[in-house]
Design an enzyme around this catalytic site. Structure first.
Site, mmCIF file in Angstrom:
data_model
loop_
_atom_site.group_PDB
_atom_site.id
_atom_site.type_symbol
_atom_site.label_atom_id
_atom_site.label_comp_id
_atom_site.label_asym_id
_atom_site.label_seq_id
_atom_site.Cartn_x
_atom_site.Cartn_y
_atom_site.Cartn_z
ATOM 1 N N ASP A 175 22.158 70.200 10.487
ATOM 2 C CA ASP A 175 21.849 69.189 9.464
ATOM 3 C C ASP A 175 22.442 69.572 8.114
ATOM 4 O O ASP A 175 22.609 70.759 7.813
ATOM 5 C CB ASP A 175 20.321 69.060 9.361
ATOM 6 C CG ASP A 175 19.911 67.803 8.618
ATOM 7 O OD1 ASP A 175 20.766 66.918 8.417
ATOM 8 O OD2 ASP A 175 18.739 67.716 8.230
ATOM 9 N N ASN B 101 20.790 57.818 15.008
ATOM 10 C CA ASN B 101 21.989 57.873 14.160
ATOM 11 C C ASN B 101 22.818 56.586 14.179
ATOM 12 O O ASN B 101 23.683 56.388 13.323
ATOM 13 C CB ASN B 101 22.881 59.065 14.545
ATOM 14 C CG ASN B 101 22.326 60.402 14.106
ATOM 15 O OD1 ASN B 101 22.619 61.448 14.669
ATOM 16 N ND2 ASN B 101 21.491 60.399 13.060
HETATM 17 C C1 FPP Z 1 23.426 65.755 10.362
HETATM 18 O O1 FPP Z 1 23.880 65.832 9.047
HETATM 19 C C2 FPP Z 1 24.547 65.855 11.258
HETATM 20 C C3 FPP Z 1 24.916 64.903 12.151
HETATM 21 C C4 FPP Z 1 24.208 63.636 12.361
HETATM 22 C C5 FPP Z 1 26.107 65.084 12.962
HETATM 23 C C6 FPP Z 1 26.281 66.466 13.436
HETATM 24 C C7 FPP Z 1 27.632 66.631 13.917
HETATM 25 C C8 FPP Z 1 28.387 67.723 13.693
HETATM 26 C C9 FPP Z 1 27.920 68.915 12.982
HETATM 27 C C10 FPP Z 1 29.717 67.823 14.258
HETATM 28 C C11 FPP Z 1 29.567 67.716 15.741
HETATM 29 C C12 FPP Z 1 30.653 68.244 16.411
HETATM 30 C C13 FPP Z 1 30.960 67.933 17.654
HETATM 31 C C14 FPP Z 1 31.888 68.814 18.330
HETATM 32 C C15 FPP Z 1 30.443 66.768 18.390
HETATM 33 P P1 FPP Z 1 23.589 64.612 8.100
HETATM 34 O O2 FPP Z 1 24.743 63.696 8.128
HETATM 35 O O3 FPP Z 1 22.292 63.978 8.473
HETATM 36 O O4 FPP Z 1 23.469 65.319 6.715
HETATM 37 P P2 FPP Z 1 22.534 64.877 5.520
HETATM 38 O O5 FPP Z 1 21.113 65.031 6.009
HETATM 39 O O6 FPP Z 1 22.873 65.855 4.446
HETATM 40 O O7 FPP Z 1 22.889 63.469 5.172
#
Ligand code: FPP
Length: 256
Positions: A34, A82
């Protein structure tokens, strides 16, 4: 397991990591990655820049987990919630598995890693499915670490599906409701072939589970860090493992 650790110590790709520095290595580590969006915003970048940086961290942590002899690494890459994000961001997130695998699948095959996906993958775009299907097929003969991506995964959906299938078995006479045990329920979950996670890591300072492996995390050690996922390093990962290593798990009982 010990054999595996021993063989990794002699593995030239081990990069000098001393697995003996950890008293107790978890078999199954699950991670809620996250903070990509906040990481990007802090730099005045679009959110997708955070996801791209996050993808590169995935590679580093997969290598680190493999070096330690972890058997299963489950990564929460996309939740059933998501889809509510802006379309551009969802489209980008759905491209990430292809991007990741186009540059990394060869290494995973060579490192004997088994790629798996858990979640409602029927609903993924065809191009995403193709990429993950290929990765699973290309690594199907491997028997090393399992790299398990939770993609379009939601724990309540998983449990609902398990209950629905169990109810069908009861209706069809295959199961007596009086005989239903916890093991039966676990059998219907997407993780039925894995042990429950020993350690859960969540980055970015949020202290919640966000519909991730609610059944499987019942006795899991939890480790939270304020570090955003794109800033998460192998050292942070080792810190989490050390933390786990020093804890004593009692599963509700008492330890002498
Ligand atoms: C949460 O951060 C992250 C996600 C919803 C996506 C996670 C994906 C990756 C780390 C890359 C995945 C890689 C592969 C190989 C599939 P957020 O966007 O919710 O962050 P925030 O809470 O700061 O907005």
């Amino acid at each position: 397991m010990l054999e595996k650790l021993a063989s990794q110590q002699h593995n030239p790709s081990g990069d000098g990591v001393d697995v003996n520095a950890f008293e107790n290595i978890p078999r199954h580590v699950a991670i809620i990655m996250d903070g990509n969006g906040r990481w990007a915003r802090r730099r005045g970048l679009p959110r997708i820049a955070g996801h791209r940086a996050g993808m590169n961290v995935v590679k580093k942590i997969v290598r680190a987990a493999d070096r330690l002899g972890i058997e299963i690494l489950t990564l929460y890459a996309f939740s059933t919630e998501n889809w509510k994000r802006p379309k551009d961001e969802v489209d980008y997130l759905m491209r990430l598995p292809e991007q990741f695998l186009s540059s990394y699948l060869k290494e995973l095959v060579e490192k004997n890693v088994q790629v798996r996906v858990m979640g409602d993958i029927e609903r993924l775009p065809a191009h995403t499915r193709r990429a993950v299907d290929k990765a699973m097929a290309d690594t199907a003969a491997n028997d090393g670490m399992v790299l398990n991506f939770a993609l379009n995964y939601g724990s309540r959906h998983e449990i609902t599906e398990a209950v629905r299938r169990l109810a069908i078995d009861v209706r069809e006479g295959r199961k007596d409701p009086e005989d239903i045990t916890e093991k039966d329920i676990a059998k219907y979950l997407l993780t039925n072939v894995y042990p429950d996670p020993d350690l859960l890591i969540r980055t970015s300072g949020e202290i919640r589970l966000s519909n991730f492996m609610l059944w499987q995390l019942a006795y899991t050690e939890l480790w939270f860090t304020d570090v955003y996922w794109p800033d998460f390093t192998e050292d942070h990962f080792h810190e989490a493992i050390r933390h786990y290593s020093g804890r004593s798990r009692r599963y509700g009982g008492v330890k002498e």
